[in-house]
Design a protein around this motif. Structure first.
Motif, short mmCIF file in Angstrom:
data_model
loop_
_atom_site.label_atom_id
_atom_site.label_comp_id
_atom_site.label_asym_id
_atom_site.label_seq_id
_atom_site.Cartn_x
_atom_site.Cartn_y
_atom_site.Cartn_z
N LYS A 66 2.29 9.78 10.42
CA LYS A 66 1.58 8.65 9.80
C LYS A 66 2.37 7.36 10.01
O LYS A 66 1.80 6.30 10.26
CB LYS A 66 1.37 8.93 8.31
N MET A 67 3.70 7.45 9.95
CA MET A 67 4.53 6.26 10.22
C MET A 67 4.34 5.81 11.66
O MET A 67 4.24 4.61 11.93
CB MET A 67 6.01 6.57 9.94
N LEU A 68 4.29 6.76 12.57
CA LEU A 68 4.08 6.42 13.98
C LEU A 68 2.73 5.72 14.17
O LEU A 68 2.65 4.72 14.88
CB LEU A 68 4.16 7.69 14.83
N ASP A 69 1.71 6.21 13.50
CA ASP A 69 0.38 5.61 13.62
C ASP A 69 0.31 4.21 13.02
O ASP A 69 -0.48 3.38 13.48
CB ASP A 69 -0.67 6.47 12.91
N ASN A 70 1.10 3.93 11.98
CA ASN A 70 0.99 2.68 11.24
C ASN A 70 2.08 1.66 11.55
O ASN A 70 2.12 0.61 10.92
CB ASN A 70 0.99 2.97 9.73
N SER A 71 2.97 1.94 12.49
CA SER A 71 4.12 1.06 12.73
C SER A 71 4.03 0.36 14.07
O SER A 71 3.51 0.90 15.04
CB SER A 71 5.41 1.89 12.71
N ASN A 72 4.59 -0.84 14.10
CA ASN A 72 4.77 -1.56 15.36
C ASN A 72 6.17 -1.33 15.92
O ASN A 72 6.40 -1.51 17.10
CB ASN A 72 4.57 -3.06 15.15
N ALA A 73 7.09 -0.98 15.04
CA ALA A 73 8.50 -0.75 15.41
C ALA A 73 9.15 0.06 14.29
O ALA A 73 8.57 0.23 13.21
CB ALA A 73 9.23 -2.07 15.58
N PHE A 74 10.35 0.56 14.54
CA PHE A 74 11.11 1.31 13.55
C PHE A 74 12.46 0.66 13.33
O PHE A 74 13.15 0.33 14.29
CB PHE A 74 11.31 2.76 14.01
N ILE A 75 12.82 0.48 12.09
CA ILE A 75 14.13 -0.07 11.73
C ILE A 75 14.80 0.92 10.81
O ILE A 75 14.24 1.31 9.78
CB ILE A 75 14.00 -1.43 11.02
N GLU A 120 0.83 -1.20 0.00
CA GLU A 120 0.00 0.00 0.00
C GLU A 120 0.86 1.25 0.00
O GLU A 120 1.91 1.29 0.62
CB GLU A 120 -0.89 -0.01 1.25
N GLU A 121 0.42 2.29 -0.70
CA GLU A 121 1.13 3.57 -0.69
C GLU A 121 0.19 4.66 -0.20
O GLU A 121 -0.92 4.81 -0.70
CB GLU A 121 1.64 3.95 -2.08
N LEU A 122 0.64 5.42 0.80
CA LEU A 122 -0.11 6.57 1.30
C LEU A 122 0.67 7.83 0.97
O LEU A 122 1.87 7.91 1.26
CB LEU A 122 -0.29 6.47 2.82
N GLN A 123 0.00 8.82 0.39
CA GLN A 123 0.63 10.09 0.12
C GLN A 123 0.15 11.10 1.16
O GLN A 123 -1.03 11.15 1.49
CB GLN A 123 0.29 10.57 -1.28
N VAL A 124 1.10 11.86 1.69
CA VAL A 124 0.81 12.87 2.70
C VAL A 124 1.37 14.21 2.24
O VAL A 124 2.28 14.25 1.40
CB VAL A 124 1.41 12.48 4.08
N PRO A 125 0.86 15.32 2.77
CA PRO A 125 1.30 16.64 2.30
C PRO A 125 2.76 16.98 2.63
O PRO A 125 3.46 17.58 1.81
CB PRO A 125 0.36 17.62 3.00
N THR A 126 3.24 16.63 3.83
CA THR A 126 4.57 17.09 4.27
C THR A 126 5.37 15.95 4.90
O THR A 126 4.82 14.90 5.26
CB THR A 126 4.44 18.21 5.33
N MET A 127 6.66 16.21 5.09
CA MET A 127 7.52 15.24 5.78
C MET A 127 7.07 15.05 7.23
O MET A 127 7.13 13.94 7.75
CB MET A 127 8.99 15.71 5.75
N GLN A 128 6.64 16.11 7.88
CA GLN A 128 6.17 15.99 9.27
C GLN A 128 4.92 15.11 9.34
O GLN A 128 4.78 14.28 10.24
CB GLN A 128 5.88 17.37 9.87
N ASP A 129 4.03 15.27 8.37
CA ASP A 129 2.86 14.38 8.30
C ASP A 129 3.29 12.94 8.09
O ASP A 129 2.67 12.01 8.61
CB ASP A 129 1.93 14.81 7.17
N ARG A 130 4.37 12.75 7.34
CA ARG A 130 4.90 11.40 7.08
C ARG A 130 5.34 10.73 8.38
O ARG A 130 5.02 9.58 8.65
CB ARG A 130 6.07 11.47 6.10
N ILE A 131 6.06 11.48 9.21
CA ILE A 131 6.53 10.93 10.50
C ILE A 131 5.34 10.51 11.36
O ILE A 131 5.33 9.42 11.94
CB ILE A 131 7.39 11.98 11.25
#
Length: 87
Positions: free
Chosen positions: A48-57, A35-46
């Motif tokens: 959205k990643m936080l909302d959709n992630s179980n962990a960060f690598i 799946e690909e999600l497009q967001v307006p800004t890099m801050q929105d990306r962070i």
């Protein structure tokens, strides 16, 4: 990073690519897997990643990756999240 993405997808994991709209123009975005999600800004990306992630690598990439890793790590210290981080 692409090899890990493909392996996770083939292995049955949910794969979500989150990309700022500005990076969809030109040659910045690679082939979409999952799946690909497009967001307006890099801050929105962070966020959205936080909302959709179980962990960060963190895998070797560019300056933006380094900046995102520091932000996610600092959010751990600030108790914004408690998700695992792998470097």
């Amino acid at each position: 990073m692409g090899y890990v993405l493909i392996a996770a997808h083939v292995g049955g994991s949910q794969v979500v690519g989150i990309i700022p709209t500005a990076l969809t123009k030109g040659n910045f975005a690679g082939k979409t897997v999952g799946e690909e999600l497009q967001v307006p800004t890099m801050q929105d990306r962070i966020w959205k990643m936080l909302d959709n992630s179980n962990a960060f690598i963190a895998l070797p990439n560019g300056i933006g990756t380094l900046e995102e890793n520091f932000q996610i790590a600092s959010w751990t210290q600030l108790n914004i999240h408690h998700k695992p981080i792998g470097l």
